[in-house]
Design a protein around this motif. Sequence first.
Motif, PDB file in Angstrom:
ATOM      1  N   ARG A  90       0.825  -1.370   0.092  1.00  0.00           N
ATOM      2  CA  ARG A  90       0.144   0.080   0.483  1.00  0.00           C
ATOM      3  C   ARG A  90       0.772   1.402  -0.321  1.00  0.00           C
ATOM      4  NH1 ARG A  90      -5.394  -1.135   1.349  1.00  0.00           N
ATOM      5  NH2 ARG A  90      -6.080  -3.103   1.471  1.00  0.00           N
ATOM      6  N   GLY A  91       0.412   2.481  -0.702  1.00  0.00           N
ATOM      7  CA  GLY A  91       0.882   3.893  -0.443  1.00  0.00           C
ATOM      8  C   GLY A  91       1.678   3.996   0.791  1.00  0.00           C
ATOM      9  N   HIS A  92       1.545   3.551   2.105  1.00  0.00           N
ATOM     10  CA  HIS A  92       2.175   3.817   3.425  1.00  0.00           C
ATOM     11  C   HIS A  92       3.628   2.880   3.218  1.00  0.00           C
ATOM     12  CE1 HIS A  92       1.649   0.243   6.129  1.00  0.00           C
ATOM     13  NE2 HIS A  92       0.242   0.268   5.247  1.00  0.00           N
TER      14      HIS A  92
ATOM     15  N   ALA B 109      -6.726   7.987   1.752  1.00  0.00           N
ATOM     16  CA  ALA B 109      -6.517   7.666   1.155  1.00  0.00           C
ATOM     17  C   ALA B 109      -5.342   7.070   0.767  1.00  0.00           C
ATOM     18  CB  ALA B 109      -7.646   8.297   0.344  1.00  0.00           C
ATOM     19  N   GLU B 110      -4.468   8.230   0.635  1.00  0.00           N
ATOM     20  CA  GLU B 110      -3.576   7.790  -0.246  1.00  0.00           C
ATOM     21  C   GLU B 110      -2.727   6.746   0.553  1.00  0.00           C
ATOM     22  OE1 GLU B 110       0.114  10.862  -1.401  1.00  0.00           O
ATOM     23  OE2 GLU B 110      -0.562  10.750   0.480  1.00  0.00           O
ATOM     24  N   ALA B 111      -2.231   6.607   1.712  1.00  0.00           N
ATOM     25  CA  ALA B 111      -1.478   6.208   2.830  1.00  0.00           C
ATOM     26  C   ALA B 111      -2.062   3.830   2.268  1.00  0.00           C
ATOM     27  CB  ALA B 111      -1.696   5.658   4.125  1.00  0.00           C
TER      28      ALA B 111
ATOM     29  N   THR C 298       0.211  -0.136 -10.140  1.00  0.00           N
ATOM     30  CA  THR C 298      -0.189   1.632 -10.733  1.00  0.00           C
ATOM     31  C   THR C 298      -0.006   1.394 -12.330  1.00  0.00           C
ATOM     32  OG1 THR C 298       2.328   1.816 -10.403  1.00  0.00           O
ATOM     33  CG2 THR C 298       1.354   1.603  -8.740  1.00  0.00           C
TER      34      THR C 298
ATOM     35  N   LEU D  79       3.654   7.241   1.506  1.00  0.00           N
ATOM     36  CA  LEU D  79       2.720   7.946   1.170  1.00  0.00           C
ATOM     37  C   LEU D  79       1.447   7.719   2.121  1.00  0.00           C
ATOM     38  CD1 LEU D  79       1.829   7.005  -2.477  1.00  0.00           C
ATOM     39  CD2 LEU D  79       3.310   9.077  -1.668  1.00  0.00           C
ATOM     40  N   SER D  80       1.753   9.347   3.048  1.00  0.00           N
ATOM     41  CA  SER D  80       0.521   8.746   3.750  1.00  0.00           C
ATOM     42  C   SER D  80      -0.243  10.501   4.506  1.00  0.00           C
ATOM     43  CB  SER D  80       1.963   8.784   5.113  1.00  0.00           C
ATOM     44  OG  SER D  80       2.395   9.977   5.473  1.00  0.00           O
ATOM     45  N   ASP D  81      -0.001  11.456   3.421  1.00  0.00           N
ATOM     46  CA  ASP D  81      -0.828  11.895   3.703  1.00  0.00           C
ATOM     47  C   ASP D  81      -2.108  12.938   3.541  1.00  0.00           C
ATOM     48  OD1 ASP D  81       2.146  13.730   3.058  1.00  0.00           O
ATOM     49  OD2 ASP D  81       1.290  14.635   1.071  1.00  0.00           O
ATOM     50  N   SER D  82      -1.939  11.561   3.161  1.00  0.00           N
ATOM     51  CA  SER D  82      -4.331  11.149   3.777  1.00  0.00           C
ATOM     52  C   SER D  82      -4.378   9.574   4.395  1.00  0.00           C
ATOM     53  CB  SER D  82      -4.896  12.019   2.487  1.00  0.00           C
ATOM     54  OG  SER D  82      -5.190  11.017   1.529  1.00  0.00           O
TER      55      SER D  82
ATOM     56  N   THR E 173      -3.864   3.156  -0.093  1.00  0.00           N
ATOM     57  CA  THR E 173      -4.127   2.561  -2.100  1.00  0.00           C
ATOM     58  C   THR E 173      -3.500   1.970  -2.201  1.00  0.00           C
ATOM     59  OG1 THR E 173      -4.492   5.129  -2.167  1.00  0.00           O
ATOM     60  CG2 THR E 173      -3.127   3.456  -4.489  1.00  0.00           C
TER      61      THR E 173
END
Length: 208
Positions: free
Chosen positions: A126-128, A137-139, A162, A132-135, A141
Amino acid sequence: RNPVFAFHPGDPSNAAAGEKDLELSVRRWEMLCPPVLKDAFIHSFTEGVRNPDKRIRLADWRRLFLALEANVYPCPTCTASNLVDGTRHQASCFHCATPLVKDLVLHNRRPGSRAQLVVHQGALLRGHHVGLSDSVAEAETVIGEIIAHPKTPRASLLWNRTNQTWRYRTPQGQFVIEPGQARALVPNAQLSIGQSTITIECLRDEPK
């Protein structure tokens, strides 16, 4: 008052072990709690009790639990959900004691990162995992998925979910993983996704 954590490693004055009413709590701590989570609790409730600067921040707790959620490992025998992590080479199902095969772990070695993914079929990258953890949803993904190798038993592929090309460096050479493609995961390899580098590390002893 002088509060002492029930699982304080250096101060047994308030130890839970040996207390009949706390037997279940002790078993859960010993059998179900992964080392990375134990370390976080011990850090927060020993040094952090008296020094607020030593306490784990809410954002760090969130990242830790996202990582644990990513590493829920279903037992192949009884289907019980086990929390595993990349610090232990050996693990068994808490419910039926079936050995849980853990050969590889994906690590983001960025300073301060706890991101890891123990490789097993169906595990989601996942994004985290790549910072990626600004939101929320991003974390959360899904950017990749561990799937079974169609020809080699116990081998795993990482599927790029991706629309970006990933760079993959292995002991055998350098490759790319295009969107929609999958490549076999091997020890001592590095995967570049955006600005993050993920290392693929071995959890079992190599044959001598």
